[in-house]
Motif scaffolding. Structure first.
Motif, PDB file in Angstrom:
ATOM      1  N   GLU A 113     -52.379  -2.416 -13.367  1.00 57.20           N
ATOM      2  CA  GLU A 113     -51.956  -3.523 -12.509  1.00 57.20           C
ATOM      3  C   GLU A 113     -50.812  -4.228 -13.205  1.00 57.20           C
ATOM      4  N   GLY A 156     -47.759  -1.713  -3.885  1.00 56.01           N
ATOM      5  CA  GLY A 156     -47.320  -3.023  -4.354  1.00 56.01           C
ATOM      6  C   GLY A 156     -47.350  -4.052  -3.277  1.00 56.01           C
ATOM      7  N   SER A 157     -46.835  -5.234  -3.593  1.00 55.27           N
ATOM      8  CA  SER A 157     -46.908  -6.352  -2.670  1.00 55.27           C
ATOM      9  C   SER A 157     -45.881  -6.231  -1.550  1.00 55.27           C
ATOM     10  N   SER A 158     -45.187  -5.119  -1.512  1.00 59.91           N
ATOM     11  CA  SER A 158     -44.243  -4.903  -0.426  1.00 59.91           C
ATOM     12  C   SER A 158     -44.646  -3.622   0.303  1.00 59.91           C
ATOM     13  N   ARG A 159     -44.162  -3.492   1.488  1.00 63.31           N
ATOM     14  CA  ARG A 159     -44.526  -2.303   2.260  1.00 63.31           C
ATOM     15  C   ARG A 159     -43.332  -1.393   2.471  1.00 63.31           C
ATOM     16  N   SER A 198     -47.326  -7.064 -12.754  1.00 59.34           N
ATOM     17  CA  SER A 198     -46.532  -7.997 -11.959  1.00 59.34           C
ATOM     18  C   SER A 198     -45.220  -8.253 -12.678  1.00 59.34           C
ATOM     19  N   LYS A 208     -40.464 -11.981  -7.172  1.00 54.18           N
ATOM     20  CA  LYS A 208     -41.825 -11.716  -7.623  1.00 54.18           C
ATOM     21  C   LYS A 208     -42.281 -10.396  -7.034  1.00 54.18           C
ATOM     22  N   PHE A 209     -42.997  -9.648  -7.814  1.00 55.40           N
ATOM     23  CA  PHE A 209     -43.549  -8.420  -7.286  1.00 55.40           C
ATOM     24  C   PHE A 209     -44.828  -8.093  -8.045  1.00 55.40           C
ATOM     25  N   GLN A 210     -45.800  -7.609  -7.297  1.00 55.15           N
ATOM     26  CA  GLN A 210     -47.040  -7.186  -7.918  1.00 55.15           C
ATOM     27  C   GLN A 210     -47.267  -5.738  -7.537  1.00 55.15           C
ATOM     28  N   TYR A 252     -49.552  -1.789  -8.249  1.00 60.47           N
ATOM     29  CA  TYR A 252     -50.704  -1.073  -8.813  1.00 60.47           C
ATOM     30  C   TYR A 252     -50.321   0.378  -8.947  1.00 60.47           C
ATOM     31  N   TYR A 262     -40.142   0.216  -4.226  1.00 56.40           N
ATOM     32  CA  TYR A 262     -40.427  -0.736  -3.147  1.00 56.40           C
ATOM     33  C   TYR A 262     -39.295  -1.721  -3.055  1.00 56.40           C
ATOM     34  N   VAL A 268     -38.179  -5.333  -2.359  1.00 53.10           N
ATOM     35  CA  VAL A 268     -38.797  -6.652  -2.452  1.00 53.10           C
ATOM     36  C   VAL A 268     -37.890  -7.624  -1.720  1.00 53.10           C
TER      37      VAL A 268
END
Lengths: 868, 257
Positions: free
Chosen positions: A758, A828-831, A760, A857-859, A861, A849, A851
């Protein structure tokens, strides 16, 4: 046994002096010439009386001689006293020198018989030649003084008092007198001398008495007395000294004295300024001076002209043990028209040669009394003046930082024997306000280092300084492209190229300093270079007038394209034609090295191991090696050491590779230690790039886990920054750092749990700048053959450039499979997902990804499956 | 102490410096020392011419009278006018040499005195030609000349130090000497002076001396006791005033030069 021969107790003496102030009646004022003087001098001692003009030295001498009687106190003197002052008295100018010896002798109380014994000695000492038999009226001032001094010296006193003998005749005669005085001292005679020459005082006497305004300020060993005279009097606003090793700069009431190894190089006024108005020259020593700042490195003093609505501020700064700077700011309070404003330097008669380029010209000896102009010109090149062979005086390079109207040289004539050098302004009206009328520096250069002949690159050296550039040679072949070794930076959005450097200082044959300047910038850089066998050590220092920030300062080595291989600590590769950047990733690296058929392995290394970003770049006809230092580097006012490193040609390539291998392993080991480990998975941050290992095999390629930012100038990858890695809590790795090319602060947080990573990333703009896109990417090994986004597919072949092979909305994750490697999923936090392949040299499969650009900011996995 | 006051130890400097000043006076001139008697002869000639032809003075051997007066007068006048500036002009001597400052003005006076002795010596045959008795009176003459030296020096010392403090003294001296010349019986005898002025003339310290020199050189007779006593008195007073005030004031004066 000690025997006191001179004893003064509580001596006081006042003078009554009339003052004729303009527009007022004469009025008498009592001047306290001497107060509360208590002195005991033993037989055989030699004493120097030190002090400013008017301090009461001569008065004290006259009291000891019995010429003046003190108003109060008692004077006891035992033995025959002879005072040397008023040299002309008692001479008959119509009579010959020989006769005058007898006349003087009789006045000193010798019979003719006694004098007959001495006369020949006196005549020999005065060495007047045939002039001995000519009437005194035919004598020059110098001859006259020589005769007088010789008579005085041979009249066998027990106590000999000398009032400033430095004015006696030429230097040869002076030396003779000094030797004679030394001999008298050895014979056990008591000597008391008054002198303004501290070196002379230190040579002749053992004890010093410093008189200050009629009082004894110090009595003690001469070296101490001289020191206190120079230094302690600063409290009184008089002499102030800046000192480093052999160099001593003394400021005294509008004069600058330069001393080298206790030799006074600039006698009389030394460094001073002169202003001409209505044909009337006013010199700085006549002004009223006030000390504004005094530190061991800097003097700031202000002088007010008594006759003109002007003041001057002098800044004197000691830069090093061979160099100092001087700045003069003139400040008229009213509009004033001046015929001339000049800043001058008087150099002692040792200085004989004026240099121009590599030629030297002898300054003529001038015998007249008045000063004589020697040359006036407009040439802005610095004065380089050297002393005659055998003189202990170093050559002086006087370099102005301004462009002046004229440059002048004067000869001061026989009496002083000085050469005077001026930088000046012609007739001009000066408006109220501040005007910089002089700014420049002076360097003292060992005579051995003068450019008598143009020196070839010394045997074994790998560099030469040509046309202000530092060029590197392999054997006799130059390998540097135009520019050589240089410093580049940006300032307020502008690129600046340096003006050609000048050799500004010679430390020795091996060590030199080269100065680079930039037009319109309040700073300059000094390259200090030192030879070693097959290598060149360099150091870059920026000297700035103000506090400012430079963008991307970098030290650059421009090379000719003789090279086909490059190495950094961790990477290596070939230069191939169409690529610009090699390598894309090494930051930080302690060195960049290149190798070619024509040239040995060249290593361009830097001492600092952090905060450095290094780059190899290939342009058409040039290979550029660069070490960057930070995005914005703040430069303090004064000196800033920026870079330090080495250029070397490596003879033993094997050693180099072995060493490199060792260091590489060591670095990797350290990185791994810093990393995270859980189950079969390990992760570490390598120079800003996340690297993932599974069972000891690396899954990531080249750039690993990274973020890239698209700015109007192009892509900026996140790893191009400085990094500090630490573990904030168990199992969490934090990497923080500033970007090199953006005002951006970045922070990564990474945790590894079983088979999941994980992470970020967070960026914080330190200054506003435009961001078009932000991508979070994972570059994986090319052993992965298949990718999976919405459906499974094979990767195509690598191309020269980046190739996007899929772009779209990601439902769950992006995935790669293939080879014998465990498959990797990235979410991640984007699609908005992208799948790319890197250029062939990087050999990477990239999962990416997009962003939102306003969100820094990006998270994400990363799952690693089939870890077995 | 006595040595210090009487300058006995310094006599050598006095002698050397007097000779030096005398030499300085004539060095470089063709006639040199001859000027010592040419000047008084010319001056005496001029006076004689004026007073015998124009003013019709009828004294026997009038030129002899003038000469016997003019010689000591010229010494006196030169001593005073040079002496008044001695400290100022020779300040460097006071700064270079360690002998007593009083030596400098005294030596100037001494140089002029030597000059006087020389000129009298040269003229002596003329005086003897007219009065043989002059020959026997020579010791007396010498005694009074020495006495005259002290009188002149005493006055001169006073002028020397005071001129340092007040520069007008120097100018006053030159004007004063012009005036003094006429009220001193140099070229006339007291017999030509109305009696009511005699007292005032005797207030002039030079009057008894001139009478003494006239007696000895012109008349060839012993000086009258009254003149002798008076000359003693004047010399004593002026010498003491001059010498003591000089010693007292010179340290102060030195600071101003």
């Amino acid at each position: 046994m000690k025997e006191t021969v001179i004893r003064l107790s509580d001596v006081e003496l006042d003078y009554l002096t009339p003052f004729y102030f303009p527009g007022k009646k004469r009025h008498w004022e009592k001047i306290k010439a001497l107060q509360n003087i208590n002195i005991e001098i033993q037989k055989g001692e030699s004493i120097a009386l030190l002090g400013d003009n008017g301090a009461g030295k001569s008065t004290l001498l006259k009291i000891i001689a019995g010429i003046l009687k003190p108003d109060k106190g008692t004077v006891q003197v035992e033995g025959k006293v002879r005072i040397l002052s008023e040299l002309g008295a008692g001479f008959n100018i119509e009579a010959s020198g020989w006769e005058n010896i007898f006349i003087q002798g009789s006045l000193f109380g010798f019979s003719r018989k006694e004098m007959e014994k001495k006369a020949s000695k006196i005549a020999a000492f005065a060495s007047l030649g045939k002039y001995l038999y000519a009437p005194l009226k035919a004598y020059s001032e110098g001859m006259y003084v020589r005769l007088a001094f010789s008579i005085g010296i041979y009249t066998d006193p027990d106590i000999f008092l000398v009032d400033d003998i430095i004015t006696v005749g030429d230097i040869h005669f002076q030396e003779k007198c000094i030797q004679r005085l030394e001999k008298m001292r050895e014979e056990g005679k008591t000597l008391v001398i008054v002198t303004h020459s501290l070196p002379l005082a230190e040579r002749l006497s053992t004890k010093g008495i410093w008189l200050d305004e009629g009082k004894i300020a110090y009595v003690g060993p001469i070296t101490e007395a001289a020191k206190s005279y120079l230094q302690l009097s600063k409290e009184k606003g008089k002499a102030f000294a800046l000192e480093k090793e052999k160099l001593k700069i003394v400021f005294q009431e509008g004069k600058i004295f330069i001393l080298w190894d206790n030799n006074l190089l600039s006698p009389y006024y030394g460094g001073y300024t002169t202003i001409t108005k209505n044909n009337n020259a006013v010199i700085s020593p006549l002004q009223k001076w006030k000390m504004e700042k005094y530190t061991p490195r800097e003097i700031i003093a202000r002088g007010d002209f008594l006759e003109l609505p002007l003041s001057q501020t002098w800044k004197i700064k000691l830069i090093s043990e061979r160099e100092w700077e001087w700045e003069v700011i003139m400040e008229p309070t009213n509009k004033v028209k001046l015929e001339e404003v000049q800043t001058g330097l008087l150099l002692s008669e040792d200085y004989k040669f004026l240099w121009r380029e590599k030629e030297r010209e002898e300054l003529p000896y001038y015998k007249g009394k008045e000063w004589k102009p020697f040359r006036e010109e407009k040439d802005p090149s610095p004065f380089l003046i050297s002393a005659h062979a055998g003189s202990a005086c170093p050559a002086i390079l006087w370099e102005p930082f301004l462009k002046f109207d004229k440059k002048q040289i004067f000869l001061s004539g026989e009496e002083t024997g000085c050469k005077a050098f001026y930088w000046g302004w012609k007739a001009k009206e000066w408006m109220p306000g501040k005007h910089l009328i002089f700014s420049g520096r002076m360097q003292l250069i060992p005579p051995a280092l003068l450019p008598l002949k143009q020196k070839k690159k010394a045997e074994g050296n790998i560099y030469r300084i040509e046309e202000g550039q530092i060029k590197i040679f392999s054997g006799e072949q130059e390998i540097t492209a135009p520019g050589g070794l240089a410093l580049l930076f940006e300032y307020q959005g502008q690129h600046y190229l340096p003006d050609a450097g000048k050799i500004s200082r010679f430390f020795s044959e091996q060590e030199k300093e080269i100065k680079f300047t930039w037009e319109n910038l309040p700073l300059y850089a000094l390259f200090r270079i030192r030879d070693e066998k097959a290598s060149l050590n360099w150091e870059i220092e920026i000297i700035s007038e103000e506090k400012l920030a430079l963008t991307n300062p970098r030290v650059v080595l421009n090379l000719l394209p003789f090279f086909d291989k490059w190495f950094t600590l961790r990477e290596e590769g070939d230069f191939s034609k169409n690529l610009r950047w090699f390598p894309d990733t090494p930051a930080p690296t302690p060195f960049l090295s290149v190798k070619g058929e024509k040239c040995k392995l060249l290593c361009f290394s830097i001492e600092e191991k952090e905060n450095i970003f290094s780059l190899i770049e290939k342009k058409k006809e040039m290979i550029i090696l660069q070490h960057f230092k930070g995005y914005k580097v703040s430069i303090e006012k004064g000196r800033n050491l920026l870079f330090k490193g080495k250029v070397s040609l490596i003879e033993k390539e094997n050693n180099f590779h072995q060493q490199r291998e060792q260091e590489r392993k060591e670095t990797l080991r350290k990185l791994q230690e810093q990393g995270l480990e859980a189950g079969n998975i390990s992760f570490f941050m390598d120079r800003g790039r996340g690297r993932i290992f599974c069972q000891g095999r690396e899954l990531t390629s080249s750039w690993g886990l990274y973020v890239s930012i698209l700015t109007p100038e192009g892509w900026r990858e996140s790893f191009k920054g400085t990094w500090k890695v630490h573990k904030e809590k168990e199992g969490e790795l934090v990497a923080e750092g500033r970007h090199f090319f953006l005002p951006l602060f970045q922070r990564w947080r990474i945790q590894v749990k079983d088979n999941r990573i994980e992470w970020s990333w967070e960026g914080r703009k330190e200054e506003e700048f435009n961001i078009r896109e932000v991508h979070a990417s994972l570059m994986l090994k090319d052993e992965y053959t298949e990718y999976f986004a919405d459906q499974s597919n094979s990767f195509p072949e690598f191309e020269e450039d980046w190739t996007t092979i899929w772009e779209g909305r990601v439902k769950k994750s992006l995935q790669v499979k293939g080879g014998n490697l465990p498959s990797v999923s990235f979410a991640g936090s984007s699609r908005k997902g992208i799948i790319k392949i890197s250029p062939s040299r990087l050999k990477g499969r990239v999962l990416e990804y997009r962003v939102a650009p306003n969100k820094m900011k990006f998270q994400g996995y990363i799952w690693i499956e089939n870890t077995n | 102490m006595l040595n210090k006051i009487l300058l006995w130890k310094e006599r050598r400097y006095f002698w050397e410096l007097s000779r030096k000043f005398l030499k300085d006076k004539y060095v470089g001139s063709v006639l040199g020392l001859s000027w010592a008697f040419i000047t008084p002869l010319l001056l005496a000639g001029a006076i004689t011419l004026v007073f015998t032809r124009v003013a019709k003075v009828s004294l026997p051997h009038y030129p002899l009278l003038v000469l016997s007066g003019i010689l000591p007068w010229m010494y006196f006048s030169a001593s005073l006018s040079e002496g008044a500036y001695s400290i100022l002009n020779y300040s460097s001597f006071l700064k270079r040499f360690t002998f007593s400052p009083v030596i400098v003005p005294l030596s100037l006076s001494g140089a002029n005195f030597l000059n006087l002795l020389l000129s009298i010596g040269v003229m002596l045959p003329i005086f003897i030609l007219f009065n043989k008795s002059v020959l026997f009176l020579l010791p007396v003459l010498f005694f009074f000349l020495v006495l005259f030296f002290f009188l002149a020096s005493g006055i001169m010392l006073t002028l020397a130090w005071s001129n340092v403090f007040l520069r007008d003294i120097g100018h006053l001296t030159s004007v004063g000497l012009l005036f003094w010349f006429w009220i001193t019986p140099v070229f006339y005898t007291l017999s030509l002076v109305p009696e009511r002025f005699l007292f005032y003339l005797y207030l002039n310290p030079l009057t008894p001396f001139m009478r003494i020199f006239h007696s000895i050189l012109y008349r060839g007779v012993f000086p009258r006791p009254f003149d002798a006593y008076l000359s003693f008195l004047y010399t004593l007073v002026f010498w003491l005033i001059g010498y003591i005030s000089f010693l007292k004031k010179i340290p102060e004066a030195k600071k101003r030069i």
